[in-house]
Design an enzyme around this catalytic site. Structure first.
Site, PDB file in Angstrom:
ATOM      1  N   ASP A  10       0.867  -1.175   0.000  1.00 10.48           N
ATOM      2  CA  ASP A  10       0.000   0.000   0.000  1.00 10.48           C
ATOM      3  C   ASP A  10       0.909   1.231   0.000  1.00 10.48           C
ATOM      4  OD1 ASP A  10      -1.581   2.167   0.685  1.00 10.48           O
ATOM      5  OD2 ASP A  10      -2.597   1.131   2.341  1.00 10.48           O
ATOM      6  N   GLY A  32      -9.796   4.285  -5.652  1.00  5.88           N
ATOM      7  CA  GLY A  32      -8.482   3.706  -5.932  1.00  5.88           C
ATOM      8  C   GLY A  32      -7.383   4.307  -5.080  1.00  5.88           C
ATOM      9  N   VAL A  33      -6.234   4.466  -5.690  1.00  6.76           N
ATOM     10  CA  VAL A  33      -5.071   4.955  -4.949  1.00  6.76           C
ATOM     11  C   VAL A  33      -5.273   6.410  -4.522  1.00  6.76           C
ATOM     12  CG1 VAL A  33      -3.679   5.674  -6.959  1.00  6.76           C
ATOM     13  CG2 VAL A  33      -2.559   4.837  -4.895  1.00  6.76           C
ATOM     14  N   ASP A  34      -5.985   7.172  -5.313  1.00  5.26           N
ATOM     15  CA  ASP A  34      -6.304   8.572  -4.993  1.00  5.26           C
ATOM     16  C   ASP A  34      -7.086   8.643  -3.668  1.00  5.26           C
ATOM     17  OD1 ASP A  34      -6.592  11.289  -5.320  1.00  5.26           O
ATOM     18  OD2 ASP A  34      -7.951  11.180  -7.032  1.00  5.26           O
ATOM     19  N   SER A 122      -2.941   5.010 -14.133  1.00  2.00           N
ATOM     20  CA  SER A 122      -3.914   4.747 -15.216  1.00  2.00           C
ATOM     21  C   SER A 122      -4.355   3.293 -15.360  1.00  2.00           C
ATOM     22  CB  SER A 122      -3.406   5.222 -16.588  1.00  2.00           C
ATOM     23  OG  SER A 122      -3.552   6.615 -16.736  1.00  2.00           O
ATOM     24  N   THR A 123      -3.794   2.386 -14.531  1.00  3.92           N
ATOM     25  CA  THR A 123      -4.115   0.958 -14.751  1.00  3.92           C
ATOM     26  C   THR A 123      -5.316   0.469 -13.948  1.00  3.92           C
ATOM     27  OG1 THR A 123      -2.663   0.143 -12.998  1.00  3.92           O
ATOM     28  CG2 THR A 123      -1.681   0.440 -15.184  1.00  3.92           C
ATOM     29  N   TYR A 126      -8.958   3.897 -15.009  1.00  3.69           N
ATOM     30  CA  TYR A 126      -8.646   4.542 -16.292  1.00  3.69           C
ATOM     31  C   TYR A 126      -8.314   3.529 -17.392  1.00  3.69           C
ATOM     32  CZ  TYR A 126      -8.786   9.381 -14.541  1.00  3.69           C
ATOM     33  OH  TYR A 126      -9.180  10.607 -14.039  1.00  3.69           O
TER      34      TYR A 126
HETATM   35  P1  ADP Z   1      -6.330   5.358 -12.349  1.00  2.81           P
HETATM   36  O1  ADP Z   1      -7.568   6.197 -12.229  1.00  2.81           O
HETATM   37  O2  ADP Z   1      -5.104   6.180 -12.732  1.00  2.81           O
HETATM   38  O3  ADP Z   1      -6.530   4.145 -13.198  1.00  2.81           O
HETATM   39  P2  ADP Z   1      -6.556   3.777  -9.872  1.00  2.81           P
HETATM   40  O4  ADP Z   1      -6.395   4.276  -8.493  1.00  2.81           O
HETATM   41  O5  ADP Z   1      -7.919   3.302 -10.277  1.00  2.81           O
HETATM   42  O6  ADP Z   1      -5.999   4.930 -10.847  1.00  2.81           O
HETATM   43  O7  ADP Z   1      -5.520   2.601 -10.116  1.00  2.81           O
HETATM   44  C1  ADP Z   1      -4.145   2.784 -10.333  1.00  2.81           C
HETATM   45  C2  ADP Z   1      -3.388   1.619  -9.713  1.00  2.81           C
HETATM   46  O8  ADP Z   1      -3.231   1.858  -8.317  1.00  2.81           O
HETATM   47  C3  ADP Z   1      -4.043   0.270  -9.860  1.00  2.81           C
HETATM   48  O9  ADP Z   1      -3.066  -0.652 -10.320  1.00  2.81           O
HETATM   49  C4  ADP Z   1      -4.466  -0.084  -8.441  1.00  2.81           C
HETATM   50  O10 ADP Z   1      -4.406  -1.480  -8.205  1.00  2.81           O
HETATM   51  C5  ADP Z   1      -3.422   0.637  -7.632  1.00  2.81           C
HETATM   52  N1  ADP Z   1      -3.753   0.945  -6.242  1.00  2.81           N
HETATM   53  C6  ADP Z   1      -4.957   1.160  -5.663  1.00  2.81           C
HETATM   54  N2  ADP Z   1      -4.807   1.446  -4.351  1.00  2.81           N
HETATM   55  C7  ADP Z   1      -3.462   1.441  -4.102  1.00  2.81           C
HETATM   56  C8  ADP Z   1      -2.651   1.656  -2.945  1.00  2.81           C
HETATM   57  N3  ADP Z   1      -3.182   1.955  -1.746  1.00  2.81           N
HETATM   58  N4  ADP Z   1      -1.295   1.546  -3.082  1.00  2.81           N
HETATM   59  C9  ADP Z   1      -0.730   1.249  -4.261  1.00  2.81           C
HETATM   60  N5  ADP Z   1      -1.434   1.047  -5.391  1.00  2.81           N
HETATM   61  C10 ADP Z   1      -2.780   1.125  -5.304  1.00  2.81           C
END
Ligand code: ADP
Length: 174
Positions: A10, A32-34, A122-123, A126
């Site tokens: 994470d 997601g990560v945001d 973006s994976t 997006y």
């Molecule tokens: P985007 O909108 O750019 O596609 P996402 O957040 O949906 O962004 O996903 C981008 C990547 O971040 C994905 O591979 C997802 O598995 C990963 N992700 C989500 N949460 C976390 C986290 N807490 N730490 C690291 N990677 C994460």
């Protein structure tokens, strides 16, 4: 020399100077990560994002901007907007994704950061194909560190899933 490494985990829990966020152009937070970064970092990050958008408008795809990191184990969060797969011709999408990595590293260097962590921009929602995204990310970072050999000590690709981590391990071994 800059080390390029990958870990599974994470991104909000790993101490670095700058954590890169896969943001949207409104810097409004989201899933997601945001969502994880804003949840762990606290409200100060979103407040700063709102001030930035009020002053300069939406952040274009491929660009990056830094804020403080609130309660995260970092000094900065660098917000970058990845391309939405299907919205651009494929070559343009690849270039925009590479630009996210380059712009984020520029922001980190400008703030005297030595260590930077990236999610797989973006994976997620997006929809960028994961193999192509990984190749693009590693190539863009390799190119940037070759051009700026003394700027950073370590760039870390943080993967949420075991499959993503495996992909980065293979790409970094090439
Ligand atoms: P985007 O909108 O750019 O596609 P996402 O957040 O949906 O962004 O996903 C981008 C990547 O971040 C994905 O591979 C997802 O598995 C990963 N992700 C989500 N949460 C976390 C986290 N807490 N730490 C690291 N990677 C994460």
């Amino acid at each position: 020399m800059t080390l390029l490494e990958t870990v599974q985990g994470d991104i909000t829990t790993i101490p670095v100077d700058a954590i890169v966020n896969a943001a949207n152009s409104r810097l409004a937070g989201g899933g997601g990560v945001d969502g994880a970064i804003h949840a762990a970092g606290g409200p100060s990050i979103l407040e700063e994002c709102r001030r930035i958008v009020a002053a300069r408008g939406h952040l274009p795809t491929g660009q990056a901007v830094a804020t403080g990191a609130g309660r995260l184990p970092a000094r900065f969060v660098i917000h970058t907007v990845g391309p939405i797969w299907g919205r651009h011709p494929e070559d343009d999408a690849v270039e925009l994704l590479a630009s996210c990595y380059r712009s984020s590293l520029d922001e980190a260097r400008d703030r005297d950061c030595r260590t930077v962590s990236f999610p797989a921009i973006s994976t997620g929602v997006y929809g960028f194909p994961k193999d192509l995204a990984c190749r693009t990310a590693v190539a863009a970072v390799r190119e940037w560190v070759a051009e700026h050999p003394d700027a950073l000590d370590r760039v870390l690709f943080v993967c949420f899933s075991a499959g993503d981590h495996e992909r980065y391990l293979e790409e970094l071994a090439r």
